[in-house]
Design a protein around this motif. Structure first.
Motif, mmCIF file in Angstrom:
data_model
loop_
_atom_site.group_PDB
_atom_site.id
_atom_site.type_symbol
_atom_site.label_atom_id
_atom_site.label_comp_id
_atom_site.label_asym_id
_atom_site.label_seq_id
_atom_site.Cartn_x
_atom_site.Cartn_y
_atom_site.Cartn_z
ATOM 1 N N LEU A 211 0.838 -1.188 0.000
ATOM 2 C CA LEU A 211 0.000 0.000 0.000
ATOM 3 C C LEU A 211 0.879 1.245 0.000
ATOM 4 O O LEU A 211 1.942 1.263 0.610
ATOM 5 N N SER A 212 0.405 2.268 -0.677
ATOM 6 C CA SER A 212 1.078 3.558 -0.692
ATOM 7 C C SER A 212 0.098 4.629 -0.240
ATOM 8 O O SER A 212 -1.110 4.517 -0.450
ATOM 9 N N CYS A 213 0.642 5.671 0.350
ATOM 10 C CA CYS A 213 -0.172 6.809 0.762
ATOM 11 C C CYS A 213 0.610 8.070 0.396
ATOM 12 O O CYS A 213 1.659 8.336 0.977
ATOM 13 N N ALA A 214 0.092 8.803 -0.569
ATOM 14 C CA ALA A 214 0.742 10.015 -1.033
ATOM 15 C C ALA A 214 0.159 11.233 -0.331
ATOM 16 O O ALA A 214 -1.067 11.381 -0.258
ATOM 17 N N ALA A 215 1.031 12.070 0.171
ATOM 18 C CA ALA A 215 0.608 13.258 0.916
ATOM 19 C C ALA A 215 0.884 14.525 0.129
ATOM 20 O O ALA A 215 1.856 14.600 -0.639
ATOM 21 N N SER A 216 0.054 15.519 0.346
ATOM 22 C CA SER A 216 0.251 16.822 -0.283
ATOM 23 C C SER A 216 -0.405 17.892 0.570
ATOM 24 O O SER A 216 -1.243 17.601 1.424
ATOM 25 N N GLY A 217 0.018 19.125 0.347
ATOM 26 C CA GLY A 217 -0.626 20.255 0.988
ATOM 27 C C GLY A 217 0.051 20.788 2.223
ATOM 28 O O GLY A 217 -0.296 21.864 2.707
ATOM 29 N N SER A 218 0.997 20.044 2.758
ATOM 30 C CA SER A 218 1.712 20.512 3.942
ATOM 31 C C SER A 218 3.040 19.768 4.012
ATOM 32 O O SER A 218 3.325 18.902 3.190
ATOM 33 N N THR A 219 3.863 20.113 4.989
ATOM 34 C CA THR A 219 5.197 19.504 5.103
ATOM 35 C C THR A 219 5.069 18.100 5.671
ATOM 36 O O THR A 219 4.790 17.919 6.863
ATOM 37 N N PHE A 220 5.292 17.125 4.820
ATOM 38 C CA PHE A 220 5.071 15.722 5.186
ATOM 39 C C PHE A 220 5.913 15.311 6.389
ATOM 40 O O PHE A 220 5.434 14.580 7.259
ATOM 41 N N SER A 221 7.141 15.771 6.460
ATOM 42 C CA SER A 221 8.039 15.336 7.533
ATOM 43 C C SER A 221 7.672 15.929 8.893
ATOM 44 O O SER A 221 8.299 15.599 9.897
ATOM 45 N N ASN A 222 6.660 16.765 8.933
ATOM 46 C CA ASN A 222 6.164 17.283 10.219
ATOM 47 C C ASN A 222 5.171 16.344 10.891
ATOM 48 O O ASN A 222 4.651 16.673 11.966
ATOM 49 N N TYR A 223 4.909 15.205 10.264
ATOM 50 C CA TYR A 223 3.885 14.301 10.767
ATOM 51 C C TYR A 223 4.423 12.901 10.963
ATOM 52 O O TYR A 223 5.103 12.347 10.085
ATOM 53 N N ALA A 224 4.073 12.329 12.114
ATOM 54 C CA ALA A 224 4.154 10.881 12.231
ATOM 55 C C ALA A 224 3.001 10.300 11.418
ATOM 56 O O ALA A 224 1.950 10.933 11.282
ATOM 57 N N MET A 225 3.212 9.108 10.879
ATOM 58 C CA MET A 225 2.202 8.508 10.017
ATOM 59 C C MET A 225 1.775 7.155 10.555
ATOM 60 O O MET A 225 2.577 6.414 11.140
ATOM 61 N N GLY A 226 0.519 6.848 10.337
ATOM 62 C CA GLY A 226 0.003 5.563 10.780
ATOM 63 C C GLY A 226 -0.857 4.910 9.707
ATOM 64 O O GLY A 226 -1.402 5.590 8.836
ATOM 65 N N TRP A 227 -0.920 3.604 9.791
ATOM 66 C CA TRP A 227 -1.873 2.831 9.000
ATOM 67 C C TRP A 227 -2.871 2.200 9.969
ATOM 68 O O TRP A 227 -2.465 1.633 10.996
ATOM 69 N N PHE A 228 -4.136 2.308 9.628
ATOM 70 C CA PHE A 228 -5.213 1.704 10.392
ATOM 71 C C PHE A 228 -6.024 0.828 9.437
ATOM 72 O O PHE A 228 -5.936 0.967 8.224
ATOM 73 N N ARG A 229 -6.833 -0.056 10.015
ATOM 74 C CA ARG A 229 -7.723 -0.840 9.178
ATOM 75 C C ARG A 229 -9.051 -1.027 9.878
ATOM 76 O O ARG A 229 -9.140 -1.021 11.105
ATOM 77 N N GLN A 230 -10.078 -1.210 9.050
ATOM 78 C CA GLN A 230 -11.419 -1.426 9.572
ATOM 79 C C GLN A 230 -12.074 -2.539 8.783
ATOM 80 O O GLN A 230 -12.311 -2.414 7.584
ATOM 81 N N ALA A 231 -12.357 -3.631 9.482
ATOM 82 C CA ALA A 231 -13.065 -4.750 8.884
ATOM 83 C C ALA A 231 -14.570 -4.519 9.027
ATOM 84 O O ALA A 231 -15.006 -3.756 9.902
#
Length: 124
Positions: free
Chosen positions: A20-40
């Motif tokens: 899976l990929s998640c592309a970010a835009s609109g702000s400084t990406f390195s200012n954020y910790a990132m997470g993956w969640f899932r919902q069954a």
């Protein structure tokens, strides 16, 4: 504001792999910790994996440890989730999310921005 767009979901047989990929835009990406969640279906959205702002720290749910790997490329404003040895119970909608925290947090309400989700279906 940060916009997030996931891709890479699909249908795979048990034992297979997806990235899976998640592309970010609109702000400084390195200012954020990132997470993956899932919902069954019929279940709450749960934490799967997280990565710190620069990528030096990662965290995983027990159910995916040793099978999933989260990584990020700040030059490409993208976070990835490599999923190996997939099981039918991994079937869910997978979401990426961004958190301004310096730490990796596992509560969904602590995350500030969310993608629209991508479906992962693992057949037995």
């Amino acid at each position: 504001q940060l916009q997030l767009v996931e891709s890479g979901g699909g249908l795979v047989q048990a034992g297979g792999s997806l990235r899976l990929s998640c592309a970010a835009s609109g702000s400084t990406f390195s200012n954020y910790a990132m997470g993956w969640f899932r919902q069954a279906p019929g279940q709450e959205r749960v934490f799967v994996a997280g990565i710190s702002r620069i990528g030096g720290m990662t965290s995983y749910a027990d159910s995916v440890k040793g099978r999933f790997t989260i990584s990020r490329d700040n030059a490409k404003n993208t976070v990835y989730l490599q999923m190996n040895s997939l099981k039918p119970e991994d079937t869910a909608v997978y979401y990426c999310a961004a958190d301004r925290s310096l730490r990796i947090r596992i509560g969904e309400y602590e995350y500030d921005y969310w993608g629209q989700g991508t479906q992962v279906t693992v057949s037995s």
